[in-house]
Design an enzyme around this catalytic site. Sequence first.
Site, PDB file in Angstrom:
ATOM      1  N   LYS A  18       0.841  -1.210   0.000  1.00 60.32           N
ATOM      2  CA  LYS A  18       0.000   0.000   0.000  1.00 60.32           C
ATOM      3  C   LYS A  18       0.871   1.254   0.000  1.00 60.32           C
ATOM      4  O   LYS A  18       0.612   2.209  -0.720  1.00 60.32           O
ATOM      5  CB  LYS A  18      -0.918   0.021   1.224  1.00 60.32           C
ATOM      6  CG  LYS A  18      -2.090  -0.946   1.153  1.00 60.32           C
ATOM      7  CD  LYS A  18      -3.018  -0.700   2.334  1.00 60.32           C
ATOM      8  CE  LYS A  18      -4.186  -1.657   2.363  1.00 60.32           C
ATOM      9  NZ  LYS A  18      -5.048  -1.455   3.538  1.00 60.32           N
ATOM     10  N   GLU A  45      -7.269  -3.424  15.695  1.00 61.16           N
ATOM     11  CA  GLU A  45      -8.197  -4.514  15.376  1.00 61.16           C
ATOM     12  C   GLU A  45      -9.246  -3.996  14.422  1.00 61.16           C
ATOM     13  O   GLU A  45      -9.954  -3.021  14.745  1.00 61.16           O
ATOM     14  CB  GLU A  45      -8.851  -5.012  16.661  1.00 61.16           C
ATOM     15  CG  GLU A  45      -8.123  -6.187  17.245  1.00 61.16           C
ATOM     16  CD  GLU A  45      -9.021  -6.976  18.173  1.00 61.16           C
ATOM     17  OE1 GLU A  45      -9.928  -7.669  17.681  1.00 61.16           O
ATOM     18  OE2 GLU A  45      -8.817  -6.828  19.390  1.00 61.16           O
ATOM     19  N   ASP A  74      -8.530   1.434   3.905  1.00 64.91           N
ATOM     20  CA  ASP A  74      -9.094   0.100   4.076  1.00 64.91           C
ATOM     21  C   ASP A  74      -9.683  -0.308   2.739  1.00 64.91           C
ATOM     22  O   ASP A  74     -10.399   0.463   2.100  1.00 64.91           O
ATOM     23  CB  ASP A  74     -10.145   0.039   5.187  1.00 64.91           C
ATOM     24  CG  ASP A  74     -10.302  -1.396   5.666  1.00 64.91           C
ATOM     25  OD1 ASP A  74      -9.338  -1.930   6.258  1.00 64.91           O
ATOM     26  OD2 ASP A  74     -11.362  -2.013   5.414  1.00 64.91           O
ATOM     27  N   TYR A 159      -4.881  -9.742  -4.349  1.00 65.39           N
ATOM     28  CA  TYR A 159      -5.706 -10.479  -5.315  1.00 65.39           C
ATOM     29  C   TYR A 159      -5.485 -10.010  -6.763  1.00 65.39           C
ATOM     30  O   TYR A 159      -6.260 -10.376  -7.645  1.00 65.39           O
ATOM     31  CB  TYR A 159      -7.188 -10.311  -4.950  1.00 65.39           C
ATOM     32  CG  TYR A 159      -7.583 -10.913  -3.619  1.00 65.39           C
ATOM     33  CD1 TYR A 159      -7.909 -12.257  -3.499  1.00 65.39           C
ATOM     34  CD2 TYR A 159      -7.634 -10.120  -2.467  1.00 65.39           C
ATOM     35  CE1 TYR A 159      -8.268 -12.814  -2.273  1.00 65.39           C
ATOM     36  CE2 TYR A 159      -7.993 -10.655  -1.238  1.00 65.39           C
ATOM     37  CZ  TYR A 159      -8.308 -11.998  -1.149  1.00 65.39           C
ATOM     38  OH  TYR A 159      -8.665 -12.535   0.064  1.00 65.39           O
ATOM     39  N   ASP A 160      -4.462  -9.212  -7.016  1.00 69.86           N
ATOM     40  CA  ASP A 160      -4.269  -8.641  -8.361  1.00 69.86           C
ATOM     41  C   ASP A 160      -4.196  -9.702  -9.461  1.00 69.86           C
ATOM     42  O   ASP A 160      -4.674  -9.480 -10.570  1.00 69.86           O
ATOM     43  CB  ASP A 160      -2.994  -7.796  -8.412  1.00 69.86           C
ATOM     44  CG  ASP A 160      -3.205  -6.392  -7.861  1.00 69.86           C
ATOM     45  OD1 ASP A 160      -4.362  -5.990  -7.677  1.00 69.86           O
ATOM     46  OD2 ASP A 160      -2.199  -5.704  -7.613  1.00 69.86           O
ATOM     47  N   HIS A 185      -9.165   1.218  -7.701  1.00 70.25           N
ATOM     48  CA  HIS A 185      -9.906   1.722  -6.541  1.00 70.25           C
ATOM     49  C   HIS A 185      -9.062   2.709  -5.734  1.00 70.25           C
ATOM     50  O   HIS A 185      -9.499   3.781  -5.362  1.00 70.25           O
ATOM     51  CB  HIS A 185     -10.348   0.533  -5.683  1.00 70.25           C
ATOM     52  CG  HIS A 185      -9.230  -0.440  -5.356  1.00 70.25           C
ATOM     53  ND1 HIS A 185      -8.345  -0.891  -6.309  1.00 70.25           N
ATOM     54  CD2 HIS A 185      -8.837  -1.004  -4.185  1.00 70.25           C
ATOM     55  CE1 HIS A 185      -7.456  -1.696  -5.738  1.00 70.25           C
ATOM     56  NE2 HIS A 185      -7.744  -1.788  -4.450  1.00 70.25           N
TER      57      HIS A 185
HETATM   58  P1  IMP Z   1      -6.790  -4.168   4.765  1.00 69.29           P
HETATM   59  O1  IMP Z   1      -7.201  -2.926   4.048  1.00 69.29           O
HETATM   60  O2  IMP Z   1      -5.562  -4.004   5.558  1.00 69.29           O
HETATM   61  O3  IMP Z   1      -7.932  -4.797   5.517  1.00 69.29           O
HETATM   62  O4  IMP Z   1      -6.356  -5.250   3.669  1.00 69.29           O
HETATM   63  C1  IMP Z   1      -6.806  -5.173   2.389  1.00 69.29           C
HETATM   64  C2  IMP Z   1      -6.587  -6.490   1.664  1.00 69.29           C
HETATM   65  O5  IMP Z   1      -7.369  -6.424   0.469  1.00 69.29           O
HETATM   66  C3  IMP Z   1      -5.147  -6.662   1.214  1.00 69.29           C
HETATM   67  O6  IMP Z   1      -4.396  -7.429   2.099  1.00 69.29           O
HETATM   68  C4  IMP Z   1      -5.324  -7.392  -0.102  1.00 69.29           C
HETATM   69  O7  IMP Z   1      -5.515  -8.743   0.135  1.00 69.29           O
HETATM   70  C5  IMP Z   1      -6.634  -6.838  -0.640  1.00 69.29           C
HETATM   71  N1  IMP Z   1      -6.376  -5.683  -1.506  1.00 69.29           N
HETATM   72  C6  IMP Z   1      -6.585  -4.368  -1.237  1.00 69.29           C
HETATM   73  N2  IMP Z   1      -6.198  -3.613  -2.258  1.00 69.29           N
HETATM   74  C7  IMP Z   1      -5.724  -4.436  -3.185  1.00 69.29           C
HETATM   75  C8  IMP Z   1      -5.155  -4.225  -4.464  1.00 69.29           C
HETATM   76  O8  IMP Z   1      -4.963  -3.100  -4.953  1.00 69.29           O
HETATM   77  N3  IMP Z   1      -4.797  -5.336  -5.130  1.00 69.29           N
HETATM   78  C9  IMP Z   1      -4.965  -6.594  -4.635  1.00 69.29           C
HETATM   79  N4  IMP Z   1      -5.455  -6.855  -3.447  1.00 69.29           N
HETATM   80  C10 IMP Z   1      -5.844  -5.777  -2.713  1.00 69.29           C
END
Ligand code: IMP
Length: 200
Positions: A18, A45, A74, A159-160, A185
Amino acid sequence: MTDVSKQRLLLATRNAHKTREVREILGGGWIVEDLSVLPGLAEVEETGETFEDNAKLKALAASPHYEGWVLADDSGLEVDALGGAPGVRSARFAGDNADMAANRALLLEKLREVRGQERRGRFRCVLALAKDGEVVRTFSGSVEGFITPAERGSGGFGYDSLFIPEGSCRTFAEFTSQQKHSCSHRGRALAQAAAFLRQL
Ligand code: IMP
């Protein structure tokens, strides 16, 4: 020495993917720090039921410990045939300690019998912007697409390698970073956040 011509912000994440993407999207006019500057800050959490709830939780946890703007991301993948799962549980789909390979394998397994249009889904991203311990604004972005029957490509993260944005025949993992950011996104949400910060 701090470069005063640049805006500085804290991205409230320990997810290096990120941080890399946000730095690439915002470009050279910004100094983007992440939670490596606050090593003692406890893991938040993610108890919210929506991306917005969780983005706010993360921004509010970091903001009191950082002077200036804090941005929390998120995000996740929603699949229609799974009632919107993995959604806010995208990082923990196959279990709290699961890695992304296990999460992707579970997604493919759950969609084994699902064909065509039924494999429709979307990535969503909500950004919460906070300062002085308060959330000032949220911004959201999404991109519609389809889940492939098998992984393709080696770029990106998460998941790209399973996601084909609508109108393309390649997965995000087969895009260059710039191609992904132009329609992702995160790229869409961040464009709004950057415009907001610039006009202050
Ligand atoms: P969180 O926002 O920390 O809950 O985690 C978001 C999760 O969504 C990541 O660990 C990825 O598995 C997935 N994710 C979020 N954004 C992307 C993206 O741009 N590409 C692929 N997977 C994503």
